[in-house]
Design a protein around this motif. Structure first.
Motif, PDB file in Angstrom:
ATOM      1  N   UNK A 123       0.702  -1.146  -0.171  1.00  0.00           N
ATOM      2  CA  UNK A 123       0.196   0.266  -0.013  1.00  0.00           C
ATOM      3  C   UNK A 123       0.866   1.134   0.151  1.00  0.00           C
ATOM      4  N   UNK A 155       2.072   1.797  -3.443  1.00  0.00           N
ATOM      5  CA  UNK A 155       1.251   2.389  -4.361  1.00  0.00           C
ATOM      6  C   UNK A 155       1.144   3.946  -4.024  1.00  0.00           C
ATOM      7  N   UNK A 211      -6.665   6.229   7.681  1.00  0.00           N
ATOM      8  CA  UNK A 211      -7.501   5.590   7.173  1.00  0.00           C
ATOM      9  C   UNK A 211      -8.106   4.134   7.698  1.00  0.00           C
ATOM     10  N   UNK A 245     -10.703   4.975  10.149  1.00  0.00           N
ATOM     11  CA  UNK A 245     -11.594   5.684   9.299  1.00  0.00           C
ATOM     12  C   UNK A 245     -12.977   4.788   9.074  1.00  0.00           C
ATOM     13  N   UNK A 246     -12.477   3.265   8.885  1.00  0.00           N
ATOM     14  CA  UNK A 246     -13.413   2.248   8.692  1.00  0.00           C
ATOM     15  C   UNK A 246     -14.577   2.095   9.727  1.00  0.00           C
ATOM     16  N   UNK A 293      -3.234  -2.576  -5.346  1.00  0.00           N
ATOM     17  CA  UNK A 293      -3.682  -3.136  -4.086  1.00  0.00           C
ATOM     18  C   UNK A 293      -4.794  -2.263  -3.539  1.00  0.00           C
ATOM     19  N   UNK A 294      -5.587  -2.736  -2.667  1.00  0.00           N
ATOM     20  CA  UNK A 294      -6.823  -2.214  -2.483  1.00  0.00           C
ATOM     21  C   UNK A 294      -6.432  -1.219  -1.157  1.00  0.00           C
ATOM     22  N   UNK A 295      -7.094  -0.365  -1.021  1.00  0.00           N
ATOM     23  CA  UNK A 295      -6.562   0.585   0.078  1.00  0.00           C
ATOM     24  C   UNK A 295      -7.948   1.099   0.854  1.00  0.00           C
ATOM     25  N   UNK A 296      -8.436   0.612   1.778  1.00  0.00           N
ATOM     26  CA  UNK A 296      -9.523   0.736   2.564  1.00  0.00           C
ATOM     27  C   UNK A 296      -9.316   2.036   3.438  1.00  0.00           C
ATOM     28  N   UNK A 297     -10.546   2.789   3.238  1.00  0.00           N
ATOM     29  CA  UNK A 297     -10.613   3.990   4.406  1.00  0.00           C
ATOM     30  C   UNK A 297      -9.879   5.120   3.473  1.00  0.00           C
ATOM     31  N   UNK A 298      -9.445   5.079   2.163  1.00  0.00           N
ATOM     32  CA  UNK A 298      -8.712   6.088   1.510  1.00  0.00           C
ATOM     33  C   UNK A 298      -9.603   6.015   0.164  1.00  0.00           C
ATOM     34  N   UNK A 340      -7.172  10.415  -2.761  1.00  0.00           N
ATOM     35  CA  UNK A 340      -5.975   9.732  -3.051  1.00  0.00           C
ATOM     36  C   UNK A 340      -5.434  10.408  -4.353  1.00  0.00           C
ATOM     37  N   UNK A 378     -10.077   3.396  -2.929  1.00  0.00           N
ATOM     38  CA  UNK A 378      -9.038   2.979  -3.809  1.00  0.00           C
ATOM     39  C   UNK A 378      -9.055   1.570  -3.871  1.00  0.00           C
ATOM     40  N   UNK A 379      -9.519   1.113  -5.027  1.00  0.00           N
ATOM     41  CA  UNK A 379      -9.506  -0.521  -5.575  1.00  0.00           C
ATOM     42  C   UNK A 379     -10.305  -1.327  -4.598  1.00  0.00           C
TER      43      UNK A 379
END
Lengths: 486, 315
Positions: free
Chosen positions: A432, A435, A453, A456-457, B156-161, B166, B210-211
């Motif tokens: 991550x 990225x 983040x 944030x979930x 890649x997945x970016x949870x919360x953003x 981004x 993101x993703x």
């Protein structure tokens, strides 16, 4: 090296199927403390002098006793006779060190706050919602404002409740025997019972804000620990709906005190309660909190918790299903930015068919002596067929030697259920971070964004956006110093 | 074994000196469909066993400049020290479209990742010069800002953003570097809306994380959206066609073609001729065991499609 202890009863990683079927029977020897009037006499000889001493000082602190709380006090005193102060040998406190409280000189707070300290709470924190201000366990009517609530909805001290019928109904749910030692101590020490009552079919549009302040705190050097015992009961009758925001705030400076809070919740048939719980106590405080929820059929209960304060903070959450088709959602976020312990012990007991539970627990430990504890118990009993229970916990350890102890555990007897749980402990993921970098964002900004983040979930679940924004900026503010040091 | 290099435009053609002249007949035929006119001297890119001394410096006037020059690049997996790249040589001029093909495990994706500075790999030898600067001295984020963009094979997945946060973060990082004032979210919305149309995705896409939960096609579109927003002089598209249906492939290719200008270059990694029919390359390189073993035009890809890698293999 980060330390982690992970002791699941059994473990399924979140990446595997979310719909695993278990037909096997799991039953742990349980260590539940069930105080009982007759047994208490038998065990009186085994009393813990330290517990008796606190119980006595708490009893003595009340000058007069409101008649409706007398029964609660008597029963709680009885159960304390056989209780002992928890040690690391007791399973529920295996990872949670309570010696900080035990070593201090515990001083009950026996008087409501002085008028001159009240203006602090009046202006310090504006709220747009109907609100109750509760200082050291006492409601302060002069700075509270519940005028925006619909007719029939009551929020205030039990003694101000006019209707004897409702009073009796409320008192039926006050329990002296649900929890542990701390529950019983609250039963002895609570100066008042704060009641929130929502009548049948009443939908309350604006949330009710309960603002808990701690006024009497001591300096660290004094070794004194003033204790308050706020007690709240929320009763939402059939088809009623309300949102509750419970917010705990320390006073000026990082004072030492102990808040020993109990909240009982009854969600009636088809009723709905959204419970936002924000724990922002002083970093020198002890905060022990019980939330005990009874869910009747087709009811919905949602908890969104953000705990950032306290030197020792423990949330005991207990949900008992008393009817079928219930929905229970728990989203919790714990943050340790100093040498704090953040502890969540949750227990969901399902005894009826088609219950749905969703639990998401996240922690960030940003200090080398910070610690998080999570014990997530889900019991799916024989009658609870077609239960759909999901649990996921994720922890971010940002410092070497930061510690987390996780104990997710499911006990399933019913044979037609969907249950899943998963636990992950991690640093930020390299992939991550890369990225972000590959898109021109430097490492530090990327780390920051990923750490924010992470929480944030959970924060996204706050039903009220202004509360969400406020908590978000508070969390960011707490994280900034620990980020810049990296 | 042949090592291929294009020399700088000035020296005369060396093609005739190359032994294996039979296979050369179809090399370096620039497809007529390319928009950019090719000065005739540009097609004398030579085959030489040793590396040319040419650098990326300007040759003056209108002649295209070298954008990327890779010389004898070797790299290993950082953790295991297993060699992956074993002497890659490649030169890309402004405005050129290159494709790298090769068997699974031949080092194509590693080559792409090494170019953008992925930490899983360690460069053990050789050089990479991008726009006259030593790329190996630069952090991944600086390479990106310098104009290098890689679309990830599986982002890649970016949870919360959220996507919009981004993109704004990345775009403002660029603006900061360029000494321009940063965009506010509102200004950014105005900038980004037309870009969404380019890749044919809906605006609500921006509010998603993101993703996270994206389909294969959405992930690829999102990569191209990032390329459209951030811009790049050299876009490295790593298997941008994998997992795409026909419509999505057409959208993505159209978007890439739309972003091409006479000065911008593309390096594609692909297994299939299909993509090359949409985005037409000037050169196709075949990679095998960490080296580029052959360079040619579209006919190589056609040969591959028909006969497999044994037809072009060096061994």
């Amino acid at each position: 090296m980060a330390v982690s202890t992970f002791t699941p009863i059994f473990h399924i990683t979140p990446n595997q199927s979310n719909s695993l079927l278990f037909s096997s029977k799991f039953k742990l020897p349980r260590n539940k403390i069930k105080p009982n009037f007759t047994k208490a006499r038998v065990f009186a000889a085994l009393s813990d002098p330290f517990v008796l001493q606190i119980a006595e000082t708490l009893e003595d602190s009340h000058s007069s006793s409101p008649p409706h709380l007398q029964k609660l006090r008597d029963f709680s005193s009885e159960s304390l006779l056989s209780a002992h102060w928890p040690s690391r040998k007791d399973e529920p406190f295996r990872f949670t060190d309570t010696s900080f409280i035990k070593k201090s000189q515990i001083v009950p707070i026996s008087t409501p706050p002085l008028p001159q300290s009240l203006n602090l709470f009046d202006d310090s924190e504006e709220t747009q919602f109907p609100n109750l201000v509760i200082v050291d366990g006492y409601i302060v009517d002069s700075v509270s404002n519940v005028s925006g609530l619909p007719d029939g909805v009551f929020a205030g001290s039990l003694s101000n409740l006019d209707s004897e019928v409702i009073k009796k109904r409320v008192l039926d749910f006050v329990s002296s025997s649900d929890g542990d030692l701390f529950w019983s101590l609250n039963g002895v020490g609570a100066p008042d019972l704060v009641v929130v009552y929502v009548p049948e079919g009443c939908v309350v549009e604006t949330p009710l804000h309960l603002r808990y302040f701690s006024d009497k705190g001591e300096e660290k050097e004094s070794n004194k620990l003033p204790v308050s015992n706020p007690r709240l009961l929320v009763l939402v009758e059939k088809g009623g709906e309300i949102g509750i925001i419970e917010e705990y705030v320390g006073g000026e400076g990082e004072k030492c005190y102990w808040t020993n809070s109990v909240m009982e919740v009854v969600v009636g048939d088809g009723a709905k309660l959204t419970h936002s719980y924000i724990q922002n106590q002083s970093l020198q405080a002890a905060h022990i909190k019980w939330t005990s929820v009874r869910q009747e059929s087709t009811s919905t209960y949602k908890l969104i918790e953000v705990s950032t304060g306290g030197k020792l903070s423990r949330h005991n959450f207990h949900m008992q299903q008393v009817g079928p088709d219930t929905v229970t959602e728990l989203s919790t976020f714990h943050l340790s930015i100093t040498d704090q312990t953040q502890d969540l012990h949750s227990k969901l007991i399902l005894d009826h068919p088609r219950g749905i539970t969703r639990q998401l627990h996240k922690c960030i430990i940003a200090h080398s002596s910070g610690q998080a504890v999570f014990d997530g118990n889900v019991q799916v009993n024989r009658e609870a067929q077609q239960t759909d229970a999901g649990q996921l916990t994720r922890t971010l350890l940002l410092e070497p030697r930061a510690t987390v102890n996780l104990k997710p555990n499911l006990q399933i007897i019913a044979d037609d259920v969907k249950c899943s749980h998963g636990a992950a402990i991690c640093d930020l993921e390299e992939n991550q971070l890369f990225y972000f970098q590959a898109r021109g964002i430097d490492l530090q900004t990327a780390r920051k964004a990923l750490i924010f983040s992470f929480g944030a979930e959970v924060l996204d679940h706050f039903p009220n956006k202004s509360i969400q924004k406020k908590v978000e900026s508070h969390v960011k503010q707490l994280l900034v110093p620990s980020l810049s040091s990296q | 074994m042949a090592v291929l290099n294009y020399s700088s435009p000035s020296p005369p053609s060396l093609i005739s000196s190359f032994k294996n002249s039979t296979s050369i007949s179809h090399l370096f035929t620039v497809p007529a469909t390319r928009r950019r006119s090719f000065p005739s001297f540009r097609i004398k890119s030579s085959l030489a066993v040793e590396s040319p001394a040419a650098s990326g410096t300007s040759n003056g006037g209108e002649s295209p400049k070298i954008l990327l020059q890779v010389k004898d690049l070797t790299a290993v997996i950082a953790q295991t020290e297993q060699p992956i790249l074993k002497g890659v040589n490649l030169c890309i001029y402004e405005g050129e479209v290159h494709a790298v093909m090769g068997k699974n495990g031949s080092g194509k994706s590693t080559f792409a990742k090494v170019l953008v500075g992925h930490k899983d790999y360690e460069v053990t030898g050789g050089s990479i010069v991008f726009k006259g600067e030593n790329l190996l001295d630069m952090e991944p984020e600086d390479r990106s800002i310098a104009g290098l963009f890689m679309s990830f094979q599986s982002p890649v997945e970016i949870p919360g953003v959220s996507n919009i946060d981004f993109l704004l973060m990345a775009y403002n990082a660029r603006r900061r570097k360029l000494g321009l004032p940063e965009y506010s979210p509102i200004e950014f919305y105005a900038y980004i809306m037309p870009k969404l149309e380019v890749v044919n995705i809906k605006p609500d896409f921006l509010n998603r994380n993101v993703n996270e939960g994206f389909s294969g096609g959405e992930k690829k579109r999102n990569e191209i959206l990032q390329l459209a927003v951030l811009g790049a002089e050299l876009s490295i598209l790593d298997e941008i066609d994998s997992g795409l249906d026909v419509d999505a492939l057409r959208d993505v290719s159209k978007a890439v073609n739309g972003l091409l200008t006479p000065r911008k270059s593309v390096l594609m990694i692909t297994h299939y001729l299909r993509l090359l029919e949409y985005i037409q390359p000037n050169y196709i390189h075949i990679m095998e065991d960490g080296k580029i073993i052959k360079t040619g035009d579209i006919s190589i890809a056609k040969l591959l499609e028909k006969e497999g890698y044994k037809a072009v293999s060096a061994t």
